[in-house]
Structures are given as structure tokens and as C-alpha cells.
Design a protein around this motif. Structure first.
Motif, PDB file in Angstrom:
ATOM      1  N   GLN A 204      -3.264  -1.646   2.316  1.00 65.07           N
ATOM      2  CA  GLN A 204      -2.342  -0.549   2.022  1.00 65.07           C
ATOM      3  C   GLN A 204      -1.026  -0.722   2.779  1.00 65.07           C
ATOM      4  O   GLN A 204       0.058  -0.499   2.225  1.00 65.07           O
ATOM      5  CB  GLN A 204      -2.996   0.786   2.398  1.00 65.07           C
ATOM      6  CG  GLN A 204      -2.157   2.004   2.034  1.00 65.07           C
ATOM      7  CD  GLN A 204      -2.876   3.307   2.343  1.00 65.07           C
ATOM      8  OE1 GLN A 204      -4.002   3.288   2.816  1.00 65.07           O
ATOM      9  NE2 GLN A 204      -2.224   4.414   2.069  1.00 65.07           N
ATOM     10  N   SER A 208       2.528  -1.302   1.125  1.00 62.59           N
ATOM     11  CA  SER A 208       3.648  -0.423   1.470  1.00 62.59           C
ATOM     12  C   SER A 208       4.831  -1.224   2.002  1.00 62.59           C
ATOM     13  O   SER A 208       5.996  -0.963   1.657  1.00 62.59           O
ATOM     14  CB  SER A 208       3.187   0.604   2.509  1.00 62.59           C
ATOM     15  OG  SER A 208       4.248   1.443   2.900  1.00 62.59           O
ATOM     16  N   GLU A 212       8.415  -1.588   0.341  1.00 61.27           N
ATOM     17  CA  GLU A 212       9.623  -1.281   1.119  1.00 61.27           C
ATOM     18  C   GLU A 212      10.569  -2.479   1.137  1.00 61.27           C
ATOM     19  O   GLU A 212      11.791  -2.336   1.040  1.00 61.27           O
ATOM     20  CB  GLU A 212       9.228  -0.890   2.543  1.00 61.27           C
ATOM     21  CG  GLU A 212      10.387  -0.396   3.385  1.00 61.27           C
ATOM     22  CD  GLU A 212       9.939   0.090   4.745  1.00 61.27           C
ATOM     23  OE1 GLU A 212      10.811   0.485   5.537  1.00 61.27           O
ATOM     24  OE2 GLU A 212       8.724   0.061   5.012  1.00 61.27           O
TER      25      GLU A 212
END
Length: 290
Positions: A204, A208, A212
């Protein structure tokens, strides 16, 4: 004459033996039972010298000091039907030597009887408690009711239970081994759960971070294109201003830019000498010819 002397000597020795057999002593650590034909005549608890009938009567001694009973650890079942290994220690004392001797006769029988009584009282008490409650219980919570029940029963044998100590509460070896294996399996399962959770969290976090990163790169590219567009617009404006002020200088500057990009140390161009590309070269050569 000699026969008379021997007779007197034999009588004297007989009287002496009878006199010595007529007395018995009781010390501070004993109770003495005076027996006649197997029946108790009297009990002497105080230390001292006492008289008895020789031959007809005999004396049995009972130890009145504190005795201890310390068996090997024994297994008991708790209220939730779980086996528990219990180690304990007891102290007892003879308080009624007549009853004690009549019912138990000696210390070996007394130890056996005490063990049976304590075992039964402990079994009854432990059967009313769960394993968790038993392990967490204080010493008096277990020993007090056991002592009360056991002492009441042992008093019928002339014995007083002085003290009972629970030394250790634990699991039987086979159950202990099974518990260790279960704990090991639980810890392994928990470690695997943590590992899986950590792996999922890592995925995760990576997703992420990748998202980003893509967002940052897209934003950077957008800003880059925006700045580049602004630069191109500003350059075009500058070029336009320069062309408006001096078209010849602008044409010369653009030609120099073309020469700089097109020519290098290893550049080979095959062009017509009259090509517009050599416009400023020809001008330079003409000036050099002058």
C-alpha cells in the motif's frame, strides 16, 4: 554354706531386676502409654520417672514433637476439568496419644492416613476452582479450607494439623509440553499475521508512493511545459521585437544559429556555392578578398 550364698545372690539379682523393671522414664519429647495385656491403663505426658508393675505392664512411647509430611507433587483436576500439578508441605502433631496409638499405632500408618486425608481435602477444594483462579489465588485461599476440613477429620485419630503450605502450582509435564507447542503455534500464527499485514502495508505504501510520484512528475511536466511555453512565447516576442528593429541583424543571428547547430569538427556538407546557406560566408570571403 556356699549354696546359701548363691541363693541369696540370685534372690538379690532377681529383686534388682524386678525393681529396675518397675520404673520407666518419660522425656520432654514423648508421651508414654502404660499398657497392661494390650489395654491402655494410663497416659503420662509430663517428663519424669514413673512406676509400673513389672512383666504385667509395658510402656509404649509416642513422639509429641511436630512432624512433617511432604509428598511428591500430585495431579488434581480443576473445576474446568484441567489437570494441575500441586506440590505441598504439611506439619502435624499428636495431641491425643491414646487415640493415636489405638487407631494408628505408629508413625508410618499416621503418614499414610494424613496423606489420604489431605489428598481428599485438596481434591475437593481444587474441584471448586478454575485453573486461572487457582493460579491467581493467594496461599490462604487454598490452604485455609483444606486445613479446616483435614484437621476435623484427623482429630478423630488424635492428630492436629498445624500448618499446610502450597509450595508450587503447575501443569503436568505432558500438558506443559502440549501448552508450549500450542503457544509456539500461536506465536508463529501471530508472526505470520504480522508478516502478511506488513507486506500488505508495504504494498500500500509503495502504491501510494508510486501514485504520488506519478502525480509529482505529471505536475512537474505540466510546469515544465508551461515554463517552456512561456519561454518560447517570450523568445518569439524577443525575436519579433529584434526582427522589427533590425531585420538584417535578425537574419544574420538566425544564420549563425543555423551554422552553430549544423556545423561541427566532423561535419561534411556538399552544397552549391550559391546556396543561401553560404550567404554570409560569401560576404565574409568577399570582404577578405578586398
Amino acid at each position: 554354706m556356699k549354696n546359701w550364698i548363691w541363693a541369696v545372690l540370685i534372690v538379690f539379682l532377681a529383686v534388682l531386676l524386678l525393681a529396675s523393671a518397675s520404673f520407666y522414664t518419660v522425656n520432654q519429647s514423648q508421651n508414654a502409654l502404660l499398657m497392661q495385656f494390650g489395654k491402655q491403663i494410663s497416659v503420662q505426658k509430663a517428663p519424669g520417672l514413673y512406676l509400673k508393675w513389672p512383666v504385667l505392664q509395658n510402656v509404649e512411647y509416642v513422639d509429641k514433637r511436630l512432624q512433617n509430611y511432604s509428598p511428591q507433587p500430585e495431579s488434581f483436576l480443576t473445576q474446568d476439568k484441567k489437570p494441575l500439578l500441586l506440590s505441598y508441605f504439611a506439619e502435624w502433631q499428636v495431641v491425643n496419644p491414646g487415640v493415636y496409638y489405638a487407631r494408628l499405632h505408629d508413625q508410618a500408618n499416621a503418614q499414610t492416613q494424613i496423606g489420604d486425608v489431605l489428598r481428599a481435602a485438596l481434591r475437593s477444594q481444587i474441584a471448586t476452582m478454575s485453573m486461572e483462579a487457582l493460579i491467581a489465588a493467594r496461599q490462604q485461599e487454598i490452604s485455609s479450607p483444606v486445613m479446616q476440613a483435614a484437621d476435623q477429620h484427623l482429630s478423630t485419630f488424635g492428630i492436629r494439623l498445624v500448618d499446610l503450605r502450597i509450595l508450587q502450582v503447575g501443569l503436568p509435564p505432558e500438558l506443559l509440553q502440549a501448552t508450549y507447542k500450542r503457544m509456539e503455534a500461536e506465536q508463529t500464527q501471530q508472526a505470520n499475521t504480522y508478516h502478511s499485514q506488513g507486506k500488505a502495508d508495504a504494498e500500500q505504501i509503495r502504491a501510494s508512493a508510486e501514485k504520488e510520484k506519478t502525480s509529482i512528475l505529471a505536475d512537474a511536466y505540466r510546469q515544465q511545459e508551461q515554463i517552456k511555453g512561456q519561454g518560447d512565447a517570450e523568445a518569439a516576442s524577443i525575436y519579433g521585437d529584434a526582427y522589427g528593429k533590425d531585420p538584417k541583424f535578425f537574419a544574420f543571428y538566425r544564420s549563425l544559429e543555423a551554422y552553430r547547430h549544423a556545423l561541427s569538427d566532423k561535419t561534411v556538407l556538399v552544397l552549391n556555392p550559391d546556396s543561401p546557406f553560404f550567404k554570409y560566408f560569401r560576404h565574409s570571403l568577399n570582404e577578405a578578398g578586398k
